[in-house]
Scaffold this motif. Structure first.
Motif, PDB file in Angstrom:
ATOM      1  N   ASN A 117      -5.889   1.405  16.456  1.00  0.00           N
ATOM      2  CA  ASN A 117      -4.538   1.397  17.026  1.00  0.00           C
ATOM      3  C   ASN A 117      -3.814   0.125  16.582  1.00  0.00           C
ATOM      4  O   ASN A 117      -3.438  -0.703  17.395  1.00  0.00           O
ATOM      5  N   THR A 118      -3.630  -0.015  15.285  1.00  0.00           N
ATOM      6  CA  THR A 118      -3.003  -1.202  14.711  1.00  0.00           C
ATOM      7  C   THR A 118      -1.487  -1.088  14.762  1.00  0.00           C
ATOM      8  O   THR A 118      -0.931  -0.007  14.988  1.00  0.00           O
ATOM      9  N   ARG A 119      -0.823  -2.196  14.515  1.00  0.00           N
ATOM     10  CA  ARG A 119       0.639  -2.169  14.489  1.00  0.00           C
ATOM     11  C   ARG A 119       1.131  -1.269  13.363  1.00  0.00           C
ATOM     12  O   ARG A 119       2.075  -0.505  13.537  1.00  0.00           O
ATOM     13  N   TRP A 120       0.473  -1.339  12.183  1.00  0.00           N
ATOM     14  CA  TRP A 120       0.960  -0.506  11.086  1.00  0.00           C
ATOM     15  C   TRP A 120       0.728   0.967  11.370  1.00  0.00           C
ATOM     16  O   TRP A 120       1.513   1.819  10.932  1.00  0.00           O
ATOM     17  N   PHE A 121      -0.307   1.314  12.147  1.00  0.00           N
ATOM     18  CA  PHE A 121      -0.489   2.717  12.534  1.00  0.00           C
ATOM     19  C   PHE A 121       0.628   3.150  13.483  1.00  0.00           C
ATOM     20  O   PHE A 121       1.196   4.240  13.328  1.00  0.00           O
ATOM     21  N   ARG A 122       0.964   2.304  14.436  1.00  0.00           N
ATOM     22  CA  ARG A 122       2.073   2.633  15.354  1.00  0.00           C
ATOM     23  C   ARG A 122       3.388   2.770  14.579  1.00  0.00           C
ATOM     24  O   ARG A 122       4.220   3.613  14.905  1.00  0.00           O
ATOM     25  N   ASN A 123       3.556   1.952  13.540  1.00  0.00           N
ATOM     26  CA  ASN A 123       4.745   2.086  12.690  1.00  0.00           C
ATOM     27  C   ASN A 123       4.785   3.462  12.034  1.00  0.00           C
ATOM     28  O   ASN A 123       5.837   4.096  11.957  1.00  0.00           O
ATOM     29  N   ILE A 124       3.634   3.931  11.558  1.00  0.00           N
ATOM     30  CA  ILE A 124       3.562   5.242  10.907  1.00  0.00           C
ATOM     31  C   ILE A 124       3.816   6.363  11.913  1.00  0.00           C
ATOM     32  O   ILE A 124       4.458   7.357  11.579  1.00  0.00           O
ATOM     33  N   GLU A 125       3.332   6.199  13.142  1.00  0.00           N
ATOM     34  CA  GLU A 125       3.630   7.205  14.169  1.00  0.00           C
ATOM     35  C   GLU A 125       5.138   7.332  14.369  1.00  0.00           C
ATOM     36  O   GLU A 125       5.652   8.426  14.569  1.00  0.00           O
ATOM     37  N   ARG A 126       5.838   6.217  14.287  1.00  0.00           N
ATOM     38  CA  ARG A 126       7.280   6.203  14.489  1.00  0.00           C
ATOM     39  C   ARG A 126       8.020   6.689  13.234  1.00  0.00           C
ATOM     40  O   ARG A 126       9.029   7.379  13.316  1.00  0.00           O
ATOM     41  N   ASP A 127       7.496   6.304  12.040  1.00  0.00           N
ATOM     42  CA  ASP A 127       8.141   6.665  10.779  1.00  0.00           C
ATOM     43  C   ASP A 127       7.051   6.831   9.714  1.00  0.00           C
ATOM     44  O   ASP A 127       6.505   5.844   9.232  1.00  0.00           O
ATOM     45  N   PRO A 128       6.733   8.059   9.341  1.00  0.00           N
ATOM     46  CA  PRO A 128       5.636   8.297   8.388  1.00  0.00           C
ATOM     47  C   PRO A 128       5.960   7.969   6.931  1.00  0.00           C
ATOM     48  O   PRO A 128       5.100   8.096   6.069  1.00  0.00           O
ATOM     49  N   LEU A 129       7.188   7.532   6.647  1.00  0.00           N
ATOM     50  CA  LEU A 129       7.547   7.176   5.275  1.00  0.00           C
ATOM     51  C   LEU A 129       7.072   5.753   4.993  1.00  0.00           C
ATOM     52  O   LEU A 129       7.509   4.804   5.639  1.00  0.00           O
ATOM     53  N   VAL A 130       6.161   5.633   4.034  1.00  0.00           N
ATOM     54  CA  VAL A 130       5.544   4.346   3.712  1.00  0.00           C
ATOM     55  C   VAL A 130       5.605   4.133   2.198  1.00  0.00           C
ATOM     56  O   VAL A 130       6.005   5.024   1.456  1.00  0.00           O
ATOM     57  N   VAL A 131       5.170   2.953   1.770  1.00  0.00           N
ATOM     58  CA  VAL A 131       5.060   2.648   0.349  1.00  0.00           C
ATOM     59  C   VAL A 131       3.663   2.100   0.112  1.00  0.00           C
ATOM     60  O   VAL A 131       3.219   1.182   0.806  1.00  0.00           O
ATOM     61  N   LEU A 132       2.974   2.671  -0.851  1.00  0.00           N
ATOM     62  CA  LEU A 132       1.653   2.193  -1.252  1.00  0.00           C
ATOM     63  C   LEU A 132       1.838   1.352  -2.510  1.00  0.00           C
ATOM     64  O   LEU A 132       2.327   1.839  -3.524  1.00  0.00           O
ATOM     65  N   ARG A 133       1.475   0.071  -2.406  1.00  0.00           N
ATOM     66  CA  ARG A 133       1.544  -0.825  -3.565  1.00  0.00           C
ATOM     67  C   ARG A 133       0.148  -0.914  -4.162  1.00  0.00           C
ATOM     68  O   ARG A 133      -0.777  -1.399  -3.517  1.00  0.00           O
ATOM     69  N   ILE A 134       0.060  -0.438  -5.389  1.00  0.00           N
ATOM     70  CA  ILE A 134      -1.244  -0.399  -6.038  1.00  0.00           C
ATOM     71  C   ILE A 134      -1.052  -0.441  -7.554  1.00  0.00           C
ATOM     72  O   ILE A 134      -0.102   0.164  -8.058  1.00  0.00           O
ATOM     73  N   GLY A 135      -1.904  -1.167  -8.232  1.00  0.00           N
ATOM     74  CA  GLY A 135      -1.818  -1.231  -9.685  1.00  0.00           C
ATOM     75  C   GLY A 135      -0.510  -1.806 -10.188  1.00  0.00           C
ATOM     76  O   GLY A 135      -0.020  -1.398 -11.234  1.00  0.00           O
ATOM     77  N   GLY A 136       0.114  -2.708  -9.428  1.00  0.00           N
ATOM     78  CA  GLY A 136       1.357  -3.336  -9.854  1.00  0.00           C
ATOM     79  C   GLY A 136       2.600  -2.486  -9.677  1.00  0.00           C
ATOM     80  O   GLY A 136       3.658  -2.826 -10.184  1.00  0.00           O
ATOM     81  N   ALA A 137       2.481  -1.359  -8.956  1.00  0.00           N
ATOM     82  CA  ALA A 137       3.628  -0.478  -8.751  1.00  0.00           C
ATOM     83  C   ALA A 137       3.696  -0.014  -7.295  1.00  0.00           C
ATOM     84  O   ALA A 137       2.694   0.039  -6.603  1.00  0.00           O
TER      85      ALA A 137
END
Length: 142
Positions: free
Chosen positions: A70-90
């Motif tokens: 039950n992390t803050r970033w999980f609660r953020n996703i519950e509120r707004d499921p649009l996220v950005v995955l930063r991986i491989g320099g992009a």
């Protein structure tokens, strides 16, 4: 010695928060992601501030999965499921969705244990049956 380590950690966190990451120009390749150890996930806090979190990722059946309590970033996703995955320099715009299928949850937990080994065991000695497992799906609204 400890003071230097603390300053190095603070400098590292500030660099993550201020360094722009270009948006990916090609679709994400989950096969390549499987080898990444600690990518970053960008969510939005309730006040709109960007939250950048270093985390673990597992790939099962050609899809990326995250796992958390039950992390803050999980609660953020519950509120707004649009996220950005930063991986491989992009930066890859994604939608995160909660996994409820028990068989899939078990497969994902096994994948985390296989990938992260003793580190996963240290964090989750009895496994992570109650963890929130999230599937990442590339956004079509790019």
């Amino acid at each position: 010695m400890v003071r230097a380590a603390v300053w190095l950690s603070v400098a590292s966190l500030l660099a993550c928060a201020t360094t722009p990451v270009p948006e990916a120009t090609a679709p994400i390749r989950w096969v390549a992601v499987a080898d990444e150890r600690v990518p970053q996930l960008v969510t939005r806090d309730a006040d709109g501030d960007e939250r950048v979190t270093k985390l673990w990722i597992a790939v099962v059946g050609g899809q990326g999965y995250l796992r958390t309590g039950n992390t803050r970033w999980f609660r953020n996703i519950e509120r707004d499921p649009l996220v950005v995955l930063r991986i491989g320099g992009a930066a890859h715009p994604m939608r995160a969705g909660l996994v409820v299928d028990d068989a899939l949850r078990e497969r994902v937990n096994r994948a985390f244990r296989e990938k992260y080994g003793w580190q996963d065991w240290l964090v989750h000695p009895r496994g992570a049956p109650g963890a929130n497992i999230l599937r990442l799906v590339p956004r079509a609204d790019r």
